[in-house]
Design a protein around this motif. Structure first.
Motif, PDB file in Angstrom:
ATOM      1  N   VAL A  51       0.423  -1.257  -0.549  1.00  0.00           N
ATOM      2  CA  VAL A  51      -0.209   0.247  -0.086  1.00  0.00           C
ATOM      3  C   VAL A  51       0.610   1.264   0.135  1.00  0.00           C
ATOM      4  CG1 VAL A  51      -1.905  -1.342   1.539  1.00  0.00           C
ATOM      5  CG2 VAL A  51      -0.293   0.129   2.448  1.00  0.00           C
ATOM      6  N   HIS A  53       2.443   4.443   1.509  1.00  0.00           N
ATOM      7  CA  HIS A  53       1.939   4.943   3.020  1.00  0.00           C
ATOM      8  C   HIS A  53       1.383   6.983   3.090  1.00  0.00           C
ATOM      9  CE1 HIS A  53       2.953   1.695   4.872  1.00  0.00           C
ATOM     10  NE2 HIS A  53       3.350   0.676   4.487  1.00  0.00           N
ATOM     11  N   LEU A 154      -7.248   4.740  11.689  1.00  0.00           N
ATOM     12  CA  LEU A 154      -6.619   4.333  10.226  1.00  0.00           C
ATOM     13  C   LEU A 154      -7.238   5.427   9.001  1.00  0.00           C
ATOM     14  CD1 LEU A 154      -5.612   2.804   8.517  1.00  0.00           C
ATOM     15  CD2 LEU A 154      -7.809   0.768   8.468  1.00  0.00           C
ATOM     16  N   GLU A 156      -7.064   5.350   5.410  1.00  0.00           N
ATOM     17  CA  GLU A 156      -7.529   3.860   3.999  1.00  0.00           C
ATOM     18  C   GLU A 156      -8.008   4.030   2.789  1.00  0.00           C
ATOM     19  OE1 GLU A 156      -6.533  -0.472   4.772  1.00  0.00           O
ATOM     20  OE2 GLU A 156      -8.676  -0.088   4.837  1.00  0.00           O
ATOM     21  N   ASP A 157      -7.503   4.273   2.321  1.00  0.00           N
ATOM     22  CA  ASP A 157      -8.575   4.419   1.070  1.00  0.00           C
ATOM     23  C   ASP A 157      -8.145   3.267  -0.163  1.00  0.00           C
ATOM     24  OD1 ASP A 157      -9.331   5.575  -1.822  1.00  0.00           O
ATOM     25  OD2 ASP A 157      -9.749   7.816  -1.130  1.00  0.00           O
ATOM     26  N   LYS A 158      -8.519   2.792  -0.500  1.00  0.00           N
ATOM     27  CA  LYS A 158      -8.388   1.637  -1.387  1.00  0.00           C
ATOM     28  C   LYS A 158      -8.522   1.505  -2.856  1.00  0.00           C
ATOM     29  CE  LYS A 158     -10.243  -2.484   2.035  1.00  0.00           C
ATOM     30  NZ  LYS A 158     -10.942  -3.519   2.041  1.00  0.00           N
ATOM     31  N   ASN A 161      -5.189   3.279  -2.932  1.00  0.00           N
ATOM     32  CA  ASN A 161      -3.727   2.073  -2.698  1.00  0.00           C
ATOM     33  C   ASN A 161      -3.375   3.368  -1.342  1.00  0.00           C
ATOM     34  OD1 ASN A 161      -2.992  -0.420  -2.837  1.00  0.00           O
ATOM     35  ND2 ASN A 161      -0.687   0.465  -3.197  1.00  0.00           N
ATOM     36  N   PHE A 162      -4.054   4.119  -0.345  1.00  0.00           N
ATOM     37  CA  PHE A 162      -3.808   4.574   0.512  1.00  0.00           C
ATOM     38  C   PHE A 162      -4.226   3.969   1.827  1.00  0.00           C
ATOM     39  CE2 PHE A 162      -3.015   8.207  -2.224  1.00  0.00           C
ATOM     40  CZ  PHE A 162      -2.194   8.942  -2.502  1.00  0.00           C
ATOM     41  N   SER A 163      -3.114   3.991   2.557  1.00  0.00           N
ATOM     42  CA  SER A 163      -3.713   3.215   3.705  1.00  0.00           C
ATOM     43  C   SER A 163      -1.551   4.227   4.783  1.00  0.00           C
ATOM     44  CB  SER A 163      -2.888   2.071   3.952  1.00  0.00           C
ATOM     45  OG  SER A 163      -3.546   1.414   5.200  1.00  0.00           O
ATOM     46  N   HIS A 165      -1.257   6.030   9.640  1.00  0.00           N
ATOM     47  CA  HIS A 165      -2.233   5.916  10.728  1.00  0.00           C
ATOM     48  C   HIS A 165      -2.461   7.447  11.316  1.00  0.00           C
ATOM     49  CE1 HIS A 165      -2.260   1.657  11.048  1.00  0.00           C
ATOM     50  NE2 HIS A 165      -3.339   1.482  12.025  1.00  0.00           N
ATOM     51  N   TYR A 211      -4.671  12.768   4.323  1.00  0.00           N
ATOM     52  CA  TYR A 211      -5.468  12.201   6.326  1.00  0.00           C
ATOM     53  C   TYR A 211      -6.754  13.247   5.959  1.00  0.00           C
ATOM     54  CZ  TYR A 211      -1.058   9.844   7.935  1.00  0.00           C
ATOM     55  OH  TYR A 211      -0.367   9.162   8.742  1.00  0.00           O
ATOM     56  N   ILE A 214      -9.477  11.377   3.205  1.00  0.00           N
ATOM     57  CA  ILE A 214      -9.706  10.352   2.755  1.00  0.00           C
ATOM     58  C   ILE A 214     -10.868  10.353   4.779  1.00  0.00           C
ATOM     59  CG2 ILE A 214      -8.832   8.326   4.453  1.00  0.00           C
ATOM     60  CD1 ILE A 214      -6.932   8.074   3.240  1.00  0.00           C
TER      61      ILE A 214
END
Length: 296
Positions: A51, A53, A154, A156-158, A161-163, A165, A211, A214
């Protein structure tokens, strides 16, 4: 004399053991053990790079590609000093989160410290919850805020592809709209860099922009601490839709490149002119040759 046989010594082997112990006492150092511990910690790092970062997406995307492909550069990538610097920044988070618990309405996930429970509350909410919304666990934990550990939200955006904290989220307004929340990201920096810092670094602005996009939050603060003198600077970064859309478009293009088993072009013309490139663990592979095909 310590090394002479005395009454009660059972053998010369015992004297030799005493001699070795004396030499060990004179030369003993904790540094090798510390170095080994950092090496093992680095070697067993469970962070995955399938993913993107947010903390690194504002830097070299070619490096992001090498990480995505899990290109092995061997132990040459290990940097003990770098590991200590990372730890210093990581532990800053714990210090300020404890302060933020008292100074602001801190939002996030809350994990029960009872080892037989470990229930996490708020993880089903996009921005987490304030501690005031935490209810008594089934284990009966009612010890207050000190009985719970703050867990980062968290982001996250699938699709892109972002993930990652988020260090902290605070509610500064009276409502619950995007404009009422602030994302906080903590950074440590040495005195030289701190003195030259007049605006937030680009890579950090990209990080909080992801951040905010998302989590649908309008404001963020980059919090820099001079780790030599404990001075503080903060910079406000507001959500910019155009900036966020450009970042998402870049992520989309990078995904297309990676799915084609290629890598993006180098952002630098000469590695000697770039600090980031000169000290990158992938520098030798990147500038010499690669098993992967370039996208250009």
């Amino acid at each position: 004399n310590y090394l002479h046989l005395k009454e009660g010594d059972s053998s010369r082997e015992e004297v030799e053991m005493k001699r070795k112990n004396l030499m060990l006492a004179k030369t003993f150092s904790l540094l090798p053990a510390i170095g080994n511990a950092y090496y093992n910690k680095w070697k067993n790092n469970i962070r995955t790079y399938d993913v993107f970062h947010p903390s690194s997406f504002g830097g070299c995307l070619r490096k992001v590609a090498y990480q995505y492909y899990d290109v092995d550069v061997g132990d040459s990538a290990f940097d003990e000093k770098g590991q200590r610097i990372f730890d210093c920044g990581h532990y800053m988070h714990f210090r300020y989160k404890d302060i933020f618990k008292e100074a602001h309405e801190l939002w996030g996930y809350w994990k029960c410290k009872n080892p037989l429970c470990n229930l996490i509350q708020g993880d089903n909410e996009k921005r987490g919850i304030p501690f005031s919304k935490v209810v008594t666990c089934k284990c009966g934990n009612n010890t207050g805020i000190n009985g719970f550990e703050y867990e980062e939200v968290l982001a996250e955006d699938k699709e892109y592809n972002f993930s990652g904290h988020v260090d902290a989220i605070v509610r500064a307004g009276d409502g619950y709209e995007p404009d009422d929340f602030i994302i906080v990201d903590f950074k440590t920096i040495n005195s030289n860099g701190f003195n030259l810092l007049t605006s937030p670094k680009h890579v950090h602005c990209v990080q909080v922009a992801i951040y905010m996009h998302i989590l649908n939050i309008s404001h963020s603060v980059l919090f820099y601490e001079d780790k030599d003198k404990q001075l503080i600077k903060e910079f406000r970064v507001d959500y910019d839709k155009k900036v966020a859309e450009n970042i998402m478009e870049t992520a989309k293009k990078l995904l297309e490149i990676l799915k084609s088993n290629k890598i993006p072009p180098r952002p630098y013309q000469n590695k000697e002119n770039s600090y980031d490139c000169k000290y990158c663990e992938y520098s030798k592979i990147c500038w010499k040759s690669s098993k992967l095909n370039s996208s250009t």
